[in-house]
Design a protein around this motif. Structure first.
Motif, PDB file in Angstrom:
ATOM      1  N   CYS A 101       0.834  -1.204   0.000  1.00 33.60           N
ATOM      2  CA  CYS A 101       0.000   0.000   0.000  1.00 33.60           C
ATOM      3  C   CYS A 101       0.870   1.256   0.000  1.00 33.60           C
ATOM      4  CB  CYS A 101      -0.931   0.003   1.211  1.00 33.60           C
ATOM      5  SG  CYS A 101      -2.289  -1.178   1.115  1.00 33.60           S
ATOM      6  N   GLU A 102       1.906   1.252   0.810  1.00 34.40           N
ATOM      7  CA  GLU A 102       2.816   2.401   0.899  1.00 34.40           C
ATOM      8  C   GLU A 102       3.466   2.702  -0.455  1.00 34.40           C
ATOM      9  OE1 GLU A 102       7.346   2.854   2.407  1.00 34.40           O
ATOM     10  OE2 GLU A 102       5.989   1.768   3.757  1.00 34.40           O
ATOM     11  N   LEU A 103       3.789   1.644  -1.214  1.00 28.58           N
ATOM     12  CA  LEU A 103       4.465   1.806  -2.501  1.00 28.58           C
ATOM     13  C   LEU A 103       3.501   2.080  -3.651  1.00 28.58           C
ATOM     14  CD1 LEU A 103       7.049  -1.078  -2.055  1.00 28.58           C
ATOM     15  CD2 LEU A 103       7.577   1.368  -2.150  1.00 28.58           C
ATOM     16  N   GLY A 104       2.206   1.929  -3.405  1.00 26.91           N
ATOM     17  CA  GLY A 104       1.217   2.262  -4.430  1.00 26.91           C
ATOM     18  C   GLY A 104       0.705   1.095  -5.242  1.00 26.91           C
ATOM     19  N   VAL A 105       0.926  -0.137  -4.761  1.00 25.34           N
ATOM     20  CA  VAL A 105       0.374  -1.314  -5.431  1.00 25.34           C
ATOM     21  C   VAL A 105      -1.108  -1.412  -5.080  1.00 25.34           C
ATOM     22  CG1 VAL A 105       0.484  -3.822  -5.658  1.00 25.34           C
ATOM     23  CG2 VAL A 105       2.599  -2.505  -5.329  1.00 25.34           C
ATOM     24  N   ARG A 106      -1.987  -1.324  -6.069  1.00 32.41           N
ATOM     25  CA  ARG A 106      -3.421  -1.265  -5.771  1.00 32.41           C
ATOM     26  C   ARG A 106      -4.043  -2.645  -5.578  1.00 32.41           C
ATOM     27  NH1 ARG A 106      -7.407   1.581  -9.081  1.00 32.41           N
ATOM     28  NH2 ARG A 106      -8.568   1.329  -7.144  1.00 32.41           N
ATOM     29  N   TYR A 107      -3.511  -3.646  -6.264  1.00 33.61           N
ATOM     30  CA  TYR A 107      -4.061  -4.994  -6.166  1.00 33.61           C
ATOM     31  C   TYR A 107      -2.947  -5.952  -5.748  1.00 33.61           C
ATOM     32  CZ  TYR A 107      -8.018  -3.311  -8.992  1.00 33.61           C
ATOM     33  OH  TYR A 107      -9.101  -2.614  -9.466  1.00 33.61           O
ATOM     34  N   ILE A 108      -3.216  -6.756  -4.743  1.00 33.13           N
ATOM     35  CA  ILE A 108      -2.269  -7.801  -4.369  1.00 33.13           C
ATOM     36  C   ILE A 108      -3.050  -9.095  -4.135  1.00 33.13           C
ATOM     37  CG2 ILE A 108      -2.272  -7.196  -1.900  1.00 33.13           C
ATOM     38  CD1 ILE A 108       0.818  -7.909  -2.029  1.00 33.13           C
ATOM     39  N   THR A 109      -2.559 -10.166  -4.734  1.00 36.18           N
ATOM     40  CA  THR A 109      -3.201 -11.474  -4.607  1.00 36.18           C
ATOM     41  C   THR A 109      -2.224 -12.431  -3.945  1.00 36.18           C
ATOM     42  OG1 THR A 109      -4.541 -11.091  -6.593  1.00 36.18           O
ATOM     43  CG2 THR A 109      -4.330 -13.366  -5.843  1.00 36.18           C
ATOM     44  N   LEU A 110      -2.668 -13.085  -2.882  1.00 36.38           N
ATOM     45  CA  LEU A 110      -1.801 -13.930  -2.059  1.00 36.38           C
ATOM     46  C   LEU A 110      -2.205 -15.395  -2.196  1.00 36.38           C
ATOM     47  CD1 LEU A 110      -1.961 -11.659   1.104  1.00 36.38           C
ATOM     48  CD2 LEU A 110      -0.077 -11.765  -0.537  1.00 36.38           C
ATOM     49  N   TYR A 111      -1.259 -16.219  -2.628  1.00 37.94           N
ATOM     50  CA  TYR A 111      -1.518 -17.655  -2.753  1.00 37.94           C
ATOM     51  C   TYR A 111      -1.321 -18.267  -1.376  1.00 37.94           C
ATOM     52  CZ  TYR A 111      -1.824 -21.916  -5.630  1.00 37.94           C
ATOM     53  OH  TYR A 111      -2.233 -23.084  -6.244  1.00 37.94           O
ATOM     54  N   THR A 112      -2.397 -18.370  -0.631  1.00 32.81           N
ATOM     55  CA  THR A 112      -2.342 -18.728   0.779  1.00 32.81           C
ATOM     56  C   THR A 112      -2.529 -20.222   1.023  1.00 32.81           C
ATOM     57  OG1 THR A 112      -3.194 -16.525   1.312  1.00 32.81           O
ATOM     58  CG2 THR A 112      -3.372 -18.194   3.025  1.00 32.81           C
ATOM     59  N   PHE A 113      -3.389 -20.861   0.220  1.00 27.31           N
ATOM     60  CA  PHE A 113      -3.691 -22.274   0.459  1.00 27.31           C
ATOM     61  C   PHE A 113      -4.242 -22.861  -0.834  1.00 27.31           C
ATOM     62  CE2 PHE A 113      -6.274 -25.835   1.967  1.00 27.31           C
ATOM     63  CZ  PHE A 113      -5.440 -26.420   2.911  1.00 27.31           C
TER      64      PHE A 113
END
Length: 259
Positions: free
Chosen positions: A62-74
């Motif tokens: 968020c601080e760097l300005g990435v608007r979308y983040i998708t996390l491969y959690t499981f």
């Protein structure tokens, strides 16, 4: 001591180097269990340390300005793990999704949280907690966090195909009109997810593991593999990954100028 002095300087240098910020970053969070083994810790503690790293990385993004983040959690393959590990993981997921409802950072930064994956595979109590978190952030549009749970790339495309076929049966979609845009619209319920600009995989493993095959591989996203296990992932590692994306964009701009 010396490292603690040098790393902030190196962070600033990397940030200065990165001119193009990826809109959508997808992360394969690998290495929680191996990190725990190396440290002589229980596997469950490794997963909790990984969850702490996730919160830190989300703040950096968020601080760097990435608007979308998708996390491969499981992944769908992770269901093969033993019952005790699955129980501790589901408890951890439930705690983290429950915390989203009252997390001041989520509401301050207007972050929409949603799950992608096969909901039919999850326990009812976990699914109810996930849906409560999604409902609490439904109206936010500044940042988007997509949590890939019970997720498999091929499974995702199969479900999209079934959904499109149902609409064809109802006469809502003309088979001749099916195009990539229609397929993308059926990949996920909830907010649309744009193509992936950058995939990051931790844990020193060089594969993308059936993760977002349509939105990442289909759009030729940049890929960054790094050695640190997920609990040890640093802001420097994130910036190095973003530098790879930046370099790719610079090459593309030069090619476009040459015509």
């Amino acid at each position: 001591m010396l490292r603690s002095r040098i790393e902030p300087l190196y962070e600033r240098y990397l940030r200065w180097q990165v001119k193009h910020i990826p809109r959508h970053v997808a992360v394969i969070q690998d290495g929680n269990r191996r990190f725990a083994r190396e440290q002589g810790l229980d596997t469950a503690i490794g997963h909790r340390l990984g969850a702490d790293a996730t919160e830190q990385v989300l703040d950096w993004a968020c601080e760097l300005g990435v608007r979308y983040i998708t996390l491969y959690t499981f992944s769908t393959e992770n269901f093969r793990r033993d019952s005790a590990e699955l129980a501790s993981l589901f408890l951890l997921f439930q705690e983290k999704f429950a915390a989203i409802v009252t997390d001041e950072r989520v509401h301050r930064d207007h972050i929409r949280v949603q799950m992608i994956g096969d909901r039919s595979l999850l326990p009812d109590d976990l699914l109810a907690t996930i849906e409560a978190a999604e409902k609490a952030t439904l109206h936010y549009t500044d940042y988007y966090i997509n949590i890939a749970l019970a997720y498999g790339g091929r499974n995702e495309i199969v479900h999209a195909a079934r959904s499109i076929l149902e609409e064809v049966k109802r006469g809502a979609v003309d088979p001749a009109a099916i195009d990539p845009a229609i397929v993308e619209a059926h990949l996920h319920r909830g907010a649309p997810i744009p193509p992936v600009d950058l995939i990051i995989r931790t844990g020193n493993d060089y594969r993308t593991s059936n993760f977002l095959p349509w939105l990442a591989n289909g759009h030729e996203s940049a890929v960054y593999f790094c050695a640190p296990f997920w609990p040890a992932f640093r802001k420097i590692d994130l910036l190095r990954a973003m530098r790879v994306y930046d370099q790719r964009m610079l090459l593309k701009e030069r090619a476009d100028r040459r015509g």
